[in-house]
Design a protein around this motif. Structure first.
Motif, PDB file in Angstrom:
ATOM      1  N   LEU A 138      49.438  28.531  -1.378  1.00 42.41           N
ATOM      2  CA  LEU A 138      50.008  29.875  -1.294  1.00 42.41           C
ATOM      3  C   LEU A 138      50.797  30.138  -2.559  1.00 42.41           C
ATOM      4  N   THR A 139      50.606  31.305  -3.156  1.00 38.83           N
ATOM      5  CA  THR A 139      51.365  31.663  -4.349  1.00 38.83           C
ATOM      6  C   THR A 139      52.789  32.043  -3.938  1.00 38.83           C
ATOM      7  N   THR A 140      53.665  32.172  -4.921  1.00 40.48           N
ATOM      8  CA  THR A 140      55.063  32.506  -4.629  1.00 40.48           C
ATOM      9  C   THR A 140      55.197  33.902  -4.028  1.00 40.48           C
ATOM     10  N   ASP A 141      54.169  34.756  -4.194  1.00 42.34           N
ATOM     11  CA  ASP A 141      54.222  36.079  -3.568  1.00 42.34           C
ATOM     12  C   ASP A 141      53.417  36.128  -2.268  1.00 42.34           C
ATOM     13  N   GLY A 142      53.007  34.946  -1.764  1.00 39.13           N
ATOM     14  CA  GLY A 142      52.427  34.879  -0.430  1.00 39.13           C
ATOM     15  C   GLY A 142      50.923  34.977  -0.318  1.00 39.13           C
ATOM     16  N   ARG A 143      50.203  35.052  -1.432  1.00 43.01           N
ATOM     17  CA  ARG A 143      48.744  35.142  -1.368  1.00 43.01           C
ATOM     18  C   ARG A 143      48.118  33.759  -1.184  1.00 43.01           C
ATOM     19  N   ALA A 144      46.980  33.704  -0.502  1.00 40.67           N
ATOM     20  CA  ALA A 144      46.309  32.434  -0.228  1.00 40.67           C
ATOM     21  C   ALA A 144      45.080  32.278  -1.117  1.00 40.67           C
ATOM     22  N   PHE A 145      44.980  31.112  -1.764  1.00 34.53           N
ATOM     23  CA  PHE A 145      43.825  30.762  -2.584  1.00 34.53           C
ATOM     24  C   PHE A 145      43.445  29.319  -2.282  1.00 34.53           C
ATOM     25  N   GLU A 146      42.264  28.919  -2.688  1.00 32.95           N
ATOM     26  CA  GLU A 146      41.899  27.521  -2.514  1.00 32.95           C
ATOM     27  C   GLU A 146      40.976  27.054  -3.634  1.00 32.95           C
ATOM     28  N   TRP A 147      41.142  25.792  -3.996  1.00 36.78           N
ATOM     29  CA  TRP A 147      40.241  25.119  -4.928  1.00 36.78           C
ATOM     30  C   TRP A 147      39.202  24.366  -4.109  1.00 36.78           C
ATOM     31  N   ARG A 148      37.926  24.595  -4.414  1.00 40.17           N
ATOM     32  CA  ARG A 148      36.838  23.894  -3.733  1.00 40.17           C
ATOM     33  C   ARG A 148      36.139  23.000  -4.755  1.00 40.17           C
TER      34      ARG A 148
END
Length: 219
Positions: A138-148
């Motif tokens: 989660l980024t500091t502004d709350g967005r979700a990402f992932e490394w695959r």
């Protein structure tokens, strides 16, 4: 941008005091990374260079976010080996400004991360993702990402960045099988990005560092 400013010279001034980079333009032609087919999507390459391929020490990321307007990007990971002291990775941005840090426990185990002045468990940068080969952050502004990670190649050689459960990659990390001459000098990997968000690039790079560390050490 003023016509008397040379982006290549600015990039060199940014990092050459540390002795890592010798800028050599026009020597690199990407052959393994495809450029985005959609002209509306920003596309740029960040190269991994420095004296070692250790994700958390002497790892230097450098390139241009926007070569036309001369927006250089620089990120360096340094983990000095200090006897009888806690192991800390300091991440430096341009002008050697510390932008984040990792505080390891028992030298090699994840402890706390400090990002934009906020403390969070390092484990939050490598949470379980949408599959066994994915890790979410989660980024500091709350967005979700992932490394695959790509499981068909050796560990640590390829990762793709996705926004949540999306099926469209917005960045690809590829490790070269041997160092290549690039626009920033000899490099051992490239991060090909298809977005325009410098803070996301920083935080995704922090998560990528931990992904590579865990996979290279089978943790």
């Amino acid at each position: 941008m003023p016509s008397n400013i040379n982006p290549a010279k600015e990039l060199a001034c940014l990092v050459c005091p540390e002795g890592y980079i010798k800028v050599r333009r026009n020597e690199y032609t990407p052959q393994t990374l495809a450029t985005s087919a959609m002209s509306s999507v920003p596309s740029f390459d960040i190269f991994f260079t420095g004296p070692s391929d250790d994700p958390r020490h002497n790892c230097v990321m450098i390139g241009f976010l926007d070569e036309t307007n001369g927006r250089p990007f620089y990120l360096a990971f340094e983990t000095p080996d200090i006897v009888m002291s806690e192991t800390v990775t300091t991440i430096y941005g341009g002008n050697r400004r510390a932008v984040a840090s990792f505080e390891w426990t028992a030298k090699n185990y994840m402890g706390l991360a400090v990002i934009v002045g906020r403390k969070t468990p390092m484990a939050n940068l490598v949470l379980p993702g949408t599959s066994s080969s994915a890790r979410k952050f989660l980024t500091t502004d709350g967005r979700a990402f992932e490394w695959r990670k790509t499981t068909s190649v050796p560990a640590g050689f390829r990762y793709d960045l996705y926004s949540g459960p999306s099926t469209t990659s917005i960045a690809t990390f590829s490790r070269f099988r041997q160092p290549q001459n690039t626009v920033v000098g000899p490099s051992y990997a490239c991060l090909h990005c298809r977005f325009d968000d410098e803070q996301l690039l920083v935080e995704a790079s922090l998560a990528l560092c931990l992904n590579r560390w865990l996979d290279l050490h089978c943790m």
